[in-house]
Structure formats: structure tokens, C-alpha cells
Design a protein around this motif. Structure first.
Motif, PDB file in Angstrom:
ATOM      1  N   SER A  96      48.768 -47.697 -21.856  1.00 46.82           N
ATOM      2  CA  SER A  96      47.393 -47.227 -21.718  1.00 46.82           C
ATOM      3  C   SER A  96      47.186 -45.859 -22.347  1.00 46.82           C
ATOM      4  O   SER A  96      46.053 -45.419 -22.499  1.00 46.82           O
ATOM      5  CB  SER A  96      47.010 -47.158 -20.242  1.00 46.82           C
ATOM      6  N   GLY A  97      48.267 -45.190 -22.691  1.00 48.02           N
ATOM      7  CA  GLY A  97      48.167 -43.852 -23.234  1.00 48.02           C
ATOM      8  C   GLY A  97      48.434 -42.812 -22.151  1.00 48.02           C
ATOM      9  O   GLY A  97      47.600 -42.590 -21.274  1.00 48.02           O
ATOM     10  N   ILE A  98      49.606 -42.213 -22.182  1.00 41.94           N
ATOM     11  CA  ILE A  98      49.987 -41.219 -21.174  1.00 41.94           C
ATOM     12  C   ILE A  98      49.141 -39.972 -21.355  1.00 41.94           C
ATOM     13  O   ILE A  98      48.970 -39.468 -22.465  1.00 41.94           O
ATOM     14  CB  ILE A  98      51.494 -40.897 -21.299  1.00 41.94           C
ATOM     15  N   PHE A 334      49.668 -52.974  -6.745  1.00 43.40           N
ATOM     16  CA  PHE A 334      49.113 -51.679  -7.146  1.00 43.40           C
ATOM     17  C   PHE A 334      48.832 -51.639  -8.654  1.00 43.40           C
ATOM     18  O   PHE A 334      47.839 -51.042  -9.085  1.00 43.40           O
ATOM     19  CB  PHE A 334      50.049 -50.543  -6.747  1.00 43.40           C
ATOM     20  N   LEU A 335      49.688 -52.258  -9.461  1.00 48.19           N
ATOM     21  CA  LEU A 335      49.401 -52.297 -10.893  1.00 48.19           C
ATOM     22  C   LEU A 335      48.178 -53.159 -11.171  1.00 48.19           C
ATOM     23  O   LEU A 335      47.373 -52.850 -12.058  1.00 48.19           O
ATOM     24  CB  LEU A 335      50.613 -52.826 -11.660  1.00 48.19           C
ATOM     25  N   ALA A 336      48.023 -54.249 -10.434  1.00 42.58           N
ATOM     26  CA  ALA A 336      46.856 -55.112 -10.623  1.00 42.58           C
ATOM     27  C   ALA A 336      45.569 -54.413 -10.228  1.00 42.58           C
ATOM     28  O   ALA A 336      44.483 -54.808 -10.687  1.00 42.58           O
ATOM     29  CB  ALA A 336      47.019 -56.401  -9.818  1.00 42.58           C
ATOM     30  N   ALA A 337      45.658 -53.366  -9.396  1.00 41.39           N
ATOM     31  CA  ALA A 337      44.450 -52.657  -8.969  1.00 41.39           C
ATOM     32  C   ALA A 337      43.730 -51.981 -10.126  1.00 41.39           C
ATOM     33  O   ALA A 337      42.538 -51.687 -10.033  1.00 41.39           O
ATOM     34  CB  ALA A 337      44.805 -51.608  -7.905  1.00 41.39           C
ATOM     35  N   VAL A 344      45.119 -61.465 -14.514  1.00 44.45           N
ATOM     36  CA  VAL A 344      45.410 -60.497 -13.450  1.00 44.45           C
ATOM     37  C   VAL A 344      45.021 -61.079 -12.094  1.00 44.45           C
ATOM     38  O   VAL A 344      45.724 -60.892 -11.094  1.00 44.45           O
ATOM     39  CB  VAL A 344      44.663 -59.172 -13.709  1.00 44.45           C
ATOM     40  N   GLY A 345      43.888 -61.794 -12.053  1.00 43.14           N
ATOM     41  CA  GLY A 345      43.486 -62.421 -10.805  1.00 43.14           C
ATOM     42  C   GLY A 345      44.522 -63.417 -10.312  1.00 43.14           C
ATOM     43  O   GLY A 345      44.830 -63.474  -9.110  1.00 43.14           O
ATOM     44  N   ALA A 346      45.080 -64.203 -11.239  1.00 44.59           N
ATOM     45  CA  ALA A 346      46.126 -65.158 -10.849  1.00 44.59           C
ATOM     46  C   ALA A 346      47.375 -64.436 -10.377  1.00 44.59           C
ATOM     47  O   ALA A 346      48.014 -64.849  -9.394  1.00 44.59           O
ATOM     48  CB  ALA A 346      46.445 -66.066 -12.040  1.00 44.59           C
ATOM     49  N   THR A 419      48.993 -55.975 -23.147  1.00 48.99           N
ATOM     50  CA  THR A 419      50.339 -55.641 -22.709  1.00 48.99           C
ATOM     51  C   THR A 419      50.402 -55.391 -21.219  1.00 48.99           C
ATOM     52  O   THR A 419      51.338 -55.838 -20.530  1.00 48.99           O
ATOM     53  CB  THR A 419      50.851 -54.395 -23.463  1.00 48.99           C
ATOM     54  N   ALA A 420      49.428 -54.665 -20.676  1.00 45.58           N
ATOM     55  CA  ALA A 420      49.430 -54.377 -19.239  1.00 45.58           C
ATOM     56  C   ALA A 420      49.302 -55.655 -18.429  1.00 45.58           C
ATOM     57  O   ALA A 420      49.962 -55.832 -17.410  1.00 45.58           O
ATOM     58  CB  ALA A 420      48.302 -53.403 -18.906  1.00 45.58           C
ATOM     59  N   ARG A 421      48.446 -56.561 -18.869  1.00 51.19           N
ATOM     60  CA  ARG A 421      48.286 -57.813 -18.149  1.00 51.19           C
ATOM     61  C   ARG A 421      49.554 -58.652 -18.209  1.00 51.19           C
ATOM     62  O   ARG A 421      49.916 -59.329 -17.246  1.00 51.19           O
ATOM     63  CB  ARG A 421      47.105 -58.589 -18.711  1.00 51.19           C
ATOM     64  N   LEU A 422      50.239 -58.613 -19.345  1.00 49.42           N
ATOM     65  CA  LEU A 422      51.493 -59.344 -19.460  1.00 49.42           C
ATOM     66  C   LEU A 422      52.557 -58.775 -18.517  1.00 49.42           C
ATOM     67  O   LEU A 422      53.357 -59.523 -17.940  1.00 49.42           O
ATOM     68  CB  LEU A 422      51.991 -59.310 -20.904  1.00 49.42           C
ATOM     69  N   LEU A 423      52.589 -57.448 -18.380  1.00 45.83           N
ATOM     70  CA  LEU A 423      53.529 -56.832 -17.438  1.00 45.83           C
ATOM     71  C   LEU A 423      53.269 -57.310 -16.015  1.00 45.83           C
ATOM     72  O   LEU A 423      54.196 -57.676 -15.281  1.00 45.83           O
ATOM     73  CB  LEU A 423      53.419 -55.306 -17.503  1.00 45.83           C
ATOM     74  N   VAL A 424      52.002 -57.294 -15.619  1.00 47.37           N
ATOM     75  CA  VAL A 424      51.644 -57.739 -14.269  1.00 47.37           C
ATOM     76  C   VAL A 424      51.978 -59.218 -14.092  1.00 47.37           C
ATOM     77  O   VAL A 424      52.522 -59.635 -13.057  1.00 47.37           O
ATOM     78  CB  VAL A 424      50.156 -57.467 -14.005  1.00 47.37           C
TER      79      VAL A 424
END
Length: 458
Positions: A96-98, A334-337, A344-346, A419-424
Motif C-alpha cells: 500500500s506504500g509505507i 484485522f487485515l480484512a478490516a 475479501v468478503g469471502a 496484492t493485499a487481497r491475495l494476501l488476505v
């Protein structure tokens, strides 16, 4: 491998503190270094589970004089779990960009502190590594530097400093009672110590770890902190740093002070029951996702206390298995939040089912081992408590899913969707995999419980 994992994380933490973490190459170095440290822990874990515990004394000093480093089934399990959680949370933030130059270094310092804490055989160095991880957590809590993050950082620092003072008092008392700081020697000598003094020492250590876990009635700080920080930081705090409490109660209670733990079983049942019911009822009454997850965290650690109160091979194994699953649940939720979308919902639904103990998610396995432990002590009340707690967890999880993921207009944090959704989704897949193939996790819990009961002996 102990030297490699500790040396790598410490060296990278120091080097990263000199670099600007907002630059993509720096984030890549942090991720690569932490991944290498995680791989080293996996190799160390394979060595431990294949050939037994690994012990060394730093500096070549004789045992009992030098600082002992020890990797047994319990310590290496929590080390792999915690570093893995930090690695995923760091990757989530990196895509997401630190926003802060210090974020990668602080995440690495937390990983280094937790690795040392789980792999030390010395009570004072446990405290030293404890404080290193906590200092990194203080700074990470203020990540974002907005009013709510700074307020959360202040609350977190004040409360956890109190816990640190109590723990240091407990370590000093153990040294006074036994004349040593080596954990194995403490376990051998504490049985001959004055009972009242040992019991007071155990109470001080228990209160210190209870503050870290956010158990009722020491929970007052946790909702304010977890709702004030960024999702990646909340995942680190709940999925990695909170493991200090679970591990500490197992190591100091089950291994070093087993008689005192057995004497306090009733208190553990009362506090665990109160935490489960209070956390679940508060979560049902909240409306935002972070508030629900914060109070859920209070309730979920109550199950670990119940397992510790049961004790023995069955109770300790259940505590380890549940602690592992709870960390993964909190990491996912918490990451899904901070995300939205059907994927992400799944993934959130998988995490919600896991918290409630609904198959095929791994949370069902956690509830199952607790049921078995309760039946082992023939306690119908504990079986009913686990069922009621799971039902309440299902209610608040469904409520928050309905409010958040059934509303397309809901806003999310601005992060990289793919990428974030894939991590979750990957964490959700891991929970489903663990639920579908539970044997490795059950074996892990049994080996870790044996390490507690045998003091790390093969």
C-alpha cells in the motif's frame, strides 16, 4: 540456526533503522530479510521436531553461568507463528506504500525481540527481549501520526510499562527464591522454595502476562488501542505480540511454576469464563468492525486460560493449538478490516467461521480440542461455556459481515487491491487447509505440551 535467525534479524533491524523505509527497495530488503529469518526458523523447527531441543550457551561460558539459548517445540512453534504474522503484515503494508521511514525497522525489531524471547532459556533475557519487542510495538502503535494513533500509543505505553514492571518484579523474585535465572534450574529449585513466596511470585507474573493479553479485568486498554491503530499494526499486536502472554503463561506457569498454576486453576476458570462472556457480549453490542474485533480478542484469549486451568498434556496441547489458530484468525480479520470486495468478503467469512468454530475452518479444530480437554476433566459446565461462546461469536461475526460486506458503498483504506487481497485470501486458505488436514497442528500441540511438561527435554 539459532545464531543465524537471531543474528540476521538483529543485523537487519539495525541497518534498516538507518534507511528510509518509505522507499520501495528498503521495503523489499525488509521483506526479503524477514522471509530469510522465517525460513531459518522453519529449518530450526525441523531440527527440533526431528532430533529434539537445541541448546547453546552464548560466549562459550559453562551452563548456569553464560546466557542460555534454547529452542524446543514450544518456543520454536511460537517463534515461527509470530514472525510469520509480522512478515504477512509487513507485506500488506508494503504493497500500500509505507508512510513512515521507521516502519520496516520497527517491524524487524519486533521480530528480533520476539525471536529472542521465544528462543531464550534465561528468565532475565526473556525480560530483555520482552522489552525490545514492546518498545518496537510502542512506536508502531503511533504509526500514521494522527491523533487517534498517538492516543493509542500513549495508552499502550503506559499500561504495558506497568506490566513490564510487574514482570521484572516477578523475575527478581524468582532469582531470590532459586538463586539462578536459568529456566531449567529455576524449575528444579522452585519446588523447594517457600510456598507463600512462590505463590506471590506466580501472581505477579500472571498479572503481567494478563495485561499483555488483555484479559478481563485487565482489558481496559485493548479496545482503545486496537481501534486506533492501522490494520497492519493491529494484526501485529493481536497476532504476534499478544503471543507473549500465551507463551509466557505456558512457559512460566506450566514449566517453571506448575504447582502454583494448579493451585490457581479455579481463578483461571473464573477469569477465562468472564473474559469469554464479557468479550462476546461487548462485541455483539458494537457496530464498527475494529470495535467488534477488539472485544472479540478479549473473549478469545479466555479460551486459552480455560485450557491452562485444565492443565496436563491435554490442556496444554489445547492451549497451544488454540493460540495458533487465534493468531491466524486475528491476522486475517484485522487485515480484512482495511479492504473491500468479494474476495475479501469471502476471506472474512472464513475468519468469522473460524472464530465461531464452524467447520471447515481451523477454528473448529480449536473448539474441538477444548471440548476434548473439558470432557477429559468431566466438566459439563466448560463444554456448555465453549458452545455458548461459539454461538455468540457467530452472532457478532455475522452482524459485522452484514454491516460491512453487504454494503457496497462502505469505504476502505487506500491500499493496493490486488496484492493485499491475495494476501488476505492466502491466510484464509491457510485456515481452511489447517481445518481440512488437522493432524500436523494436533501433533504440533502435543509436542509443544510435552516440552512444557518435560522442561524442554527430548
Amino acid at each position: 540456526m539459532i545464531v543465524f535467525t537471531l543474528g540476521l534479524t538483529w543485523t537487519l533491524a539495525v541497518l534498516l533503522s538507518l534507511l528510509d523505509g518509505r522507499k520501495h527497495p528498503v521495503g523489499g530488503i525488509a521483506l526479503g530479510g524477514l522471509a530469510a529469518g522465517f525460513a531459518g526458523l522453519l529449518v530450526l523447527g525441523w531440527e527440533v521436531f526431528t532430533n529434539g531441543p537445541v541448546t547453546m550457551v552464548a560466549g562459550g561460558w559453562p551452563p548456569g553461568v553464560g546466557i542460555t539459548l534454547r529452542a524446543d517445540a514450544l518456543g520454536v512453534t511460537f517463534a515461527v507463528l509470530s514472525v510469520g504474522v509480522i512478515l504477512i503484515a509487513l507485506a500488506y503494508e508494503a504493497v500500500s506504500g509505507i508512510e513512515s521511514r521507521t516502519f520496516p525497522a520497527l517491524a524487524m525489531f519486533m521480530a528480533a525481540g520476539l525471536t529472542g524471547l521465544f528462543l531464550t532459556g534465561d528468565a532475565f533475557n526473556f525480560y530483555v527481549f520482552f522489552e525490545i519487542a514492546m518498545i518496537a510495538a510502542y512506536a508502531l502503535t503511533g504509526y500514521g501520526e494522527r491523533a487517534r494513533q498517538l492516543r493509542a500509543a500513549f495508552i499502550f505505553a503506559v499500561v504495558n510499562l506497568l506490566g513490564s514492571v510487574l514482570f521484572l518484579i516477578g523475575v527478581g523474585a524468582l532469582y531470590h527464591l532459586t538463586g539462578t535465572l536459568d529456566m531449567r534450574m529455576i524449575a528444579e529449585r522452585v519446588a523447594a522454595a517457600q510456598p507463600n513466596a512462590a505463590l506471590l511470585t506466580a501472581v505477579a507474573i500472571f498479572v503481567a502476562f494478563s495485561l499483555k493479553l488483555g484479559l478481563f479485568p485487565f482489558h481496559y486498554w485493548l479496545p482503545a488501542v486496537y481501534t486506533g491503530v492501522r490494520p497492519s499494526v493491529a494484526a501485529m499486536l493481536s497476532g504476534a505480540l499478544a503471543n507473549i502472554g500465551s507463551y509466557g503463561l505456558l512457559r512460566f506457569g506450566g514449566e517453571l511454576l506448575p504447582q502454583e498454576l494448579e493451585m490457581g486453576a479455579t481463578a483461571l476458570f473464573v477469569l477465562g469464563t468472564t473474559s469469554i462472556i464479557y468479550g462476546a457480549l461487548q462485541a455483539v453490542s458494537r457496530r464498527t468492525m475494529t470495535e467488534v474485533l477488539a472485544y472479540s480478542a478479549i473473549g478469545q484469549v479466555g479460551y486459552i486460560l480455560i485450557a491452562l486451568g485444565i492443565g496436563g498434556p491435554v490442556g496444554f496441547a489445547a492451549a497451544v493449538v488454540y493460540a495458533i489458530i487465534n493468531s491466524l484468525n486475528k491476522l486475517l480479520l484485522f487485515l480484512a478490516a482495511g479492504l473491500r470486495g468479494w474476495m475479501v468478503g469471502a476471506a472474512f467469512a472464513v475468519g468469522a467461521f473460524s472464530v465461531a468454530g464452524v467447520p471447515p475452518a481451523a477454528g473448529f479444530l480449536g473448539k474441538l480440542v477444548l471440548f476434548q480437554a473439558s470432557l477429559a476433566v468431566e466438566s459439563v459446565a466448560l463444554v456448555a461455556l465453549i458452545f455458548i461462546g461459539g454461538a455468540l461469536s457467530f452472532v457478532y461475526s455475522f452482524q459485522i459481515y452484514q454491516r460491512v460486506f453487504w454494503k457496497p458503498q462502505a469505504r476502505a483504506y487506500k491500499i493496493s487491491p490486488s496484492t493485499a487481497r491475495l494476501l488476505v485470501a492466502g491466510v484464509a486458505g491457510l485456515l481452511l487447509f489447517a481445518g481440512a488436514w488437522p493432524e500436523p497442528l494436533l501433533a504440533l500441540g502435543q509436542r509443544a505440551a510435552a516440552a512444557v511438561l518435560l522442561g524442554g527435554a527430548p
